[in-house]
Scaffold this motif. Structure first.
Motif, PDB file in Angstrom:
ATOM      1  N   LYS A  90      40.586  41.021  51.621  1.00  0.00           N
ATOM      2  CA  LYS A  90      40.858  41.910  52.615  1.00  0.00           C
ATOM      3  C   LYS A  90      40.215  43.117  52.777  1.00  0.00           C
ATOM      4  N   TYR A  91      39.873  43.867  51.509  1.00  0.00           N
ATOM      5  CA  TYR A  91      39.180  44.907  51.389  1.00  0.00           C
ATOM      6  C   TYR A  91      37.563  44.681  51.489  1.00  0.00           C
ATOM      7  N   ALA A  92      37.466  43.376  50.945  1.00  0.00           N
ATOM      8  CA  ALA A  92      35.906  43.149  51.064  1.00  0.00           C
ATOM      9  C   ALA A  92      35.377  42.815  52.706  1.00  0.00           C
ATOM     10  N   LEU A  93      36.316  42.437  53.216  1.00  0.00           N
ATOM     11  CA  LEU A  93      35.954  42.130  54.622  1.00  0.00           C
ATOM     12  C   LEU A  93      35.838  43.539  55.202  1.00  0.00           C
ATOM     13  N   GLN A  94      37.042  44.515  54.823  1.00  0.00           N
ATOM     14  CA  GLN A  94      36.764  45.791  55.553  1.00  0.00           C
ATOM     15  C   GLN A  94      35.750  46.410  55.198  1.00  0.00           C
ATOM     16  N   HIS A  95      35.184  46.568  53.909  1.00  0.00           N
ATOM     17  CA  HIS A  95      34.346  47.405  53.650  1.00  0.00           C
ATOM     18  C   HIS A  95      32.833  46.541  53.826  1.00  0.00           C
ATOM     19  N   LYS A  96      32.908  45.355  54.165  1.00  0.00           N
ATOM     20  CA  LYS A  96      31.795  44.609  54.436  1.00  0.00           C
ATOM     21  C   LYS A  96      30.743  44.530  53.212  1.00  0.00           C
ATOM     22  N   VAL A  97      31.195  43.979  52.076  1.00  0.00           N
ATOM     23  CA  VAL A  97      30.423  44.065  50.759  1.00  0.00           C
ATOM     24  C   VAL A  97      29.842  42.948  50.982  1.00  0.00           C
ATOM     25  N   LYS A  98      28.767  42.872  49.923  1.00  0.00           N
ATOM     26  CA  LYS A  98      27.754  41.865  49.754  1.00  0.00           C
ATOM     27  C   LYS A  98      28.787  40.634  48.961  1.00  0.00           C
ATOM     28  N   SER A  99      29.313  41.105  47.738  1.00  0.00           N
ATOM     29  CA  SER A  99      30.285  40.427  46.986  1.00  0.00           C
ATOM     30  C   SER A  99      31.125  41.257  46.272  1.00  0.00           C
ATOM     31  N   ALA A 100      32.270  40.692  45.633  1.00  0.00           N
ATOM     32  CA  ALA A 100      32.978  41.706  44.989  1.00  0.00           C
ATOM     33  C   ALA A 100      34.087  40.660  44.172  1.00  0.00           C
ATOM     34  N   PHE A 101      34.553  41.368  43.109  1.00  0.00           N
ATOM     35  CA  PHE A 101      35.523  40.561  42.153  1.00  0.00           C
ATOM     36  C   PHE A 101      36.427  41.657  41.460  1.00  0.00           C
ATOM     37  N   ALA A 102      37.321  40.935  40.927  1.00  0.00           N
ATOM     38  CA  ALA A 102      38.625  41.689  40.496  1.00  0.00           C
ATOM     39  C   ALA A 102      39.133  40.799  39.212  1.00  0.00           C
ATOM     40  N   LEU A 103      39.400  41.390  38.123  1.00  0.00           N
ATOM     41  CA  LEU A 103      39.894  40.589  36.999  1.00  0.00           C
ATOM     42  C   LEU A 103      41.101  41.548  36.384  1.00  0.00           C
ATOM     43  N   VAL A 104      41.930  40.492  35.865  1.00  0.00           N
ATOM     44  CA  VAL A 104      43.224  41.286  35.566  1.00  0.00           C
ATOM     45  C   VAL A 104      43.416  40.631  33.969  1.00  0.00           C
ATOM     46  N   GLN A 105      43.691  41.422  33.193  1.00  0.00           N
ATOM     47  CA  GLN A 105      43.743  40.748  31.596  1.00  0.00           C
ATOM     48  C   GLN A 105      45.171  41.537  31.184  1.00  0.00           C
ATOM     49  N   GLU A 106      45.564  40.640  30.458  1.00  0.00           N
ATOM     50  CA  GLU A 106      47.009  41.197  29.539  1.00  0.00           C
ATOM     51  C   GLU A 106      46.429  42.144  28.603  1.00  0.00           C
ATOM     52  N   SER A 107      46.843  43.451  28.446  1.00  0.00           N
ATOM     53  CA  SER A 107      46.188  44.370  27.641  1.00  0.00           C
ATOM     54  C   SER A 107      46.359  44.290  26.161  1.00  0.00           C
ATOM     55  N   ASN A 108      47.334  43.743  25.976  1.00  0.00           N
ATOM     56  CA  ASN A 108      47.758  43.454  24.501  1.00  0.00           C
ATOM     57  C   ASN A 108      47.385  42.035  23.881  1.00  0.00           C
ATOM     58  N   THR A 109      47.385  41.081  24.732  1.00  0.00           N
ATOM     59  CA  THR A 109      46.844  39.713  24.023  1.00  0.00           C
ATOM     60  C   THR A 109      45.454  39.348  24.512  1.00  0.00           C
ATOM     61  N   GLY A 110      44.854  40.050  25.424  1.00  0.00           N
ATOM     62  CA  GLY A 110      43.554  39.557  25.991  1.00  0.00           C
ATOM     63  C   GLY A 110      43.343  38.091  26.826  1.00  0.00           C
ATOM     64  N   GLU A 111      44.612  37.900  27.330  1.00  0.00           N
ATOM     65  CA  GLU A 111      44.929  36.903  28.294  1.00  0.00           C
ATOM     66  C   GLU A 111      44.391  37.204  29.546  1.00  0.00           C
ATOM     67  N   ILE A 112      43.396  36.181  30.442  1.00  0.00           N
ATOM     68  CA  ILE A 112      42.970  36.695  31.682  1.00  0.00           C
ATOM     69  C   ILE A 112      44.249  36.120  32.565  1.00  0.00           C
TER      70      ILE A 112
END
Lengths: 91, 549
Positions: B230-252
């Motif tokens: 949604k935001y990538a289209l709004q800001h007309k980016v070339k590319s984008a990424f997001a990464l979520v990790q569990e802070s205590n275990t390192g699991e993605i």
């Protein structure tokens, strides 16, 4: 006379063997058809589970919820049933 | 001639051919056995390469993300067709193939042609009924497997793709190809008339294959992808990424890329200069060594500070900024001076300890190690620039790991993308056990840095990252991109935000990166994306609120 008995018993034995073979062949065909049927039903079952998975995908559920004008609550409104109420300071 | 002699001659005449045949058989069986057996083998039997079954890929909760479905390839042998009109009617009705297409195939092909591949079981069942009812002959059916993805494009960048023979081509499908796929089965079958084959009934059925469980949460992944898009289209980016990790275990928990392509997982593969998101690392290192204290202040030198004859500029109103304020307003001079005070060697050492400059153990295909040059090659300006995230290059998974270390009390945790592998029969190999790689900073330092980052969201450049009812922490980042000529382009930026939620008891470390947004966006735009993603994860995992509104 003895020879006739031997031929008769031999003939009966051969008849039994051939009948058993025919029966075995028939059973084999039936088992193969059943196995094929099982495999097919398994495949169909898997396909139906796949379709269920598609209908349960977050994309479909979110769109359906939006059509019904349902809104996801903000996380702070979630009440945890272990005694911690929403918006309550934890630390 | 006596009658006895005549009998002997007759017996010999009768026995001679049998003896000749026996001798010939003896010769063939004994001396030419190998040669004839080979001939028989090649004439009677043939080898077929089977389209093999492939294991499933599931998310951390057992939700199927990819599996192989038994399907059929339906073909026609023209020579054996008895009723062309009825056959075409069956194909049109059951498979949805138009008459024009069928007519074209019929005219173009000499005898054998495929009508449709990947025919699903219900379609096949329908076709079978129609063919039987019409007593049509000439239909050939070939069993095959088709790779299916119930959640469609969710996590396609991580999952990757397979080819028509069920071989992994990219992403997890390729990385775990050996485990997911059976050995390519070569099956010995009898040849039949007209090029057909007869399968041996005693052949064991397809072996079961292991299932690969990811640490990804399918629901969280979906939301991360849709918010990012949604935001990538709004800001007309070339590319984008997001990464979520569990802070205590390192699991993605989620790894989303835009635009999403099979096996192109930008959080692992995209390396960039982190800009201001690296300032937190510098401050944490300086606090840990004791070079600075939270109560210290640093002069802004009229927003111009010269190093090696190069002027570092800033736009601060105050003549002096506290350490907290340096992060809140994202002062370049402030962190450059801190980095300078730390020195190249210590900076390099802490960057290494935080996991920069080496590949993460996720070892995703095409993952770079980032760039962290050896400190003896650093000029003073390089050290100063490293203070605000230039001259080094990082990957998403490295930066998220470093922020998780700040969030969890100072421990760099091994990042995990694969949770476990479950083999047929129930035996499982757990891969995602929380594993501390090393302690990077003291617990007290981590707590102080986390508190400073919380203020960035409360009072500083990261205010867009707020989520009502929760304490949030993080840092914005905006870096200029280098052109092909090796100069920094003022018009090309990377806007990012890295942080964790909820501050105080962190569960999720989240990084958002926007590459070349159309307008000159700053990290604040990425912070807004962070906020939405964080809110979804706090919701999904029912994390209690920890801030009074």
């Amino acid at each position: 006379m003895r020879a006739i008995y031997i031929i008769l018993i031999g003939g009966l034995f051969l008849l039994f063997i051939s009948m058993e073979r025919v029966q075995r062949q028939k059973t084999g065909h039936r088992v193969a058809a059943l196995m094929e049927d099982i495999e097919f039903k398994k495949a169909r079952n898997q396909y139906l589970r796949y379709r269920l998975g598609v209908y349960n995908s977050p994309d479909k559920i979110v769109n359906a919820a939006l059509e019904d004008k349902m809104i996801v609550t903000e996380p702070r409104n979630i009440v945890v049933l272990e005694g911690q109420s929403a918006g309550q300071r934890q630390d | 001639m006596q009658a006895r002699d005549r009998i002997k001659i007759c017996a010999f005449i009768c026995a001679a051919p049998a003896l000749i045949i026996a001798a010939r058989l003896f010769y063939l069986q004994t001396f030419r056995h190998m040669e004839l057996a080979d001939k028989t083998e090649s004439r009677v039997y043939t080898q077929t390469t089977e389209n093999t079954l492939r294991g499933r890929i599931l998310d951390r909760n057992g939700v199927v993300l990819a599996e192989s479905l038994p399907t059929y390839a339906v073909a026609v042998s023209k020579r054996n067709v008895n009723n062309r009109a009825a056959l075409f009617a069956a194909f049109t009705g059951a498979l949805g193939v138009s008459r024009q297409e069928l007519n074209k195939l019929w005219q173009d092909k000499r005898n054998f042609f495929y009508v449709k591949k990947n025919v699903t079981p219900p379609e096949y069942e329908d076709l079978e009924k129609r063919v039987r009812a019409g007593r049509v002959t000439g239909v050939e059916v070939e069993p095959q497997y088709t790779r299916i993805y119930p959640f469609d494009n969710v996590a396609q960048d991580v999952l990757g793709a397979t080819n028509s023979r069920n071989k992994g081509l990219s992403g997890i499908e390729l990385m775990y190809n050996k485990i997911l796929s059976q050995e390519q089965q070569s099956r010995r079958v009898k040849r039949a008339r007209g090029g057909g084959i007869i399968y041996d009934n005693s052949h064991p059925g397809p072996a079961q294959t292991p299932d690969v469980y990811l640490t990804i949460d399918a629901t969280g992944q979906y939301y991360t992808e849709s918010i990012l898009k949604k935001y990538a289209l709004q800001h007309k980016v070339k590319s984008a990424f997001a990464l979520v990790q569990e802070s205590n275990t390192g699991e993605i928990l989620a790894a989303a890329s835009y635009p999403a392509r099979d096996g192109r997982a930008l959080p692992f593969q995209f390396s960039y200069e982190p800009g201001s998101t690296f300032k937190s690392i510098v401050v944490a290192a300086a606090l840990d060594t004791g070079s600075i204290k939270v109560s210290d202040s640093i002069g802004m030198d009229d927003n111009k500070w010269a190093v090696d004859g190069i002027i570092i500029r800033d736009h601060q109103e105050k003549p002096k900024l506290s350490i907290g304020e340096i992060l809140e307003v994202s002062s370049n001079i402030g962190t450059a001076k801190i980095a300078h005070a730390l020195g190249a060697r210590t900076m390099y050492s802490y960057a290494k300890k935080f996991g920069f400059g080496v590949k993460s153990n996720v070892a995703f295909l095409g993952e770079p190690g980032g760039i962290l040059r050896d400190y003896p090659r650093w000029r003073p300006i390089d050290t100063a620039k490293a203070g605000y995230g230039y001259t080094i290059s990082v990957t998403g998974v490295q930066l998220v790991g470093a922020y998780s270390a700040i969030a969890n009390g100072g421990n760099l945790m091994q990042a995990h993308l694969i949770d476990k592998i479950v083999y047929p029969g129930g035996r499982e190999t757990k891969l995602a056990r929380p594993l501390k790689i090393r302690r990077v900073i003291e617990e007290n330092t981590a707590r102080q840095t986390a508190s400073l980052l919380e203020n960035v969201v409360e009072k500083g450049t990261g205010q867009n990252a707020r989520v009502k009812g929760y304490r949030m922490a993080g840092k914005t980042g905006t870096s200029e991109k280098m052109s092909q000529e090796g100069r920094y382009e003022r018009s090309l930026h990377i806007a990012s935000f890295c942080g964790f939620a909820p501050a105080g008891a962190p569960r999720f470390t989240i990084l958002v990166v926007l590459d070349e947004p159309e307008r000159a966006l700053f990290g604040a735009a990425a912070a807004a994306i962070f906020s939405e993603i964080a809110a979804k994860f706090l919701n999904i995992y029912s994390v209690p609120a920890n801030k009074e509104i």
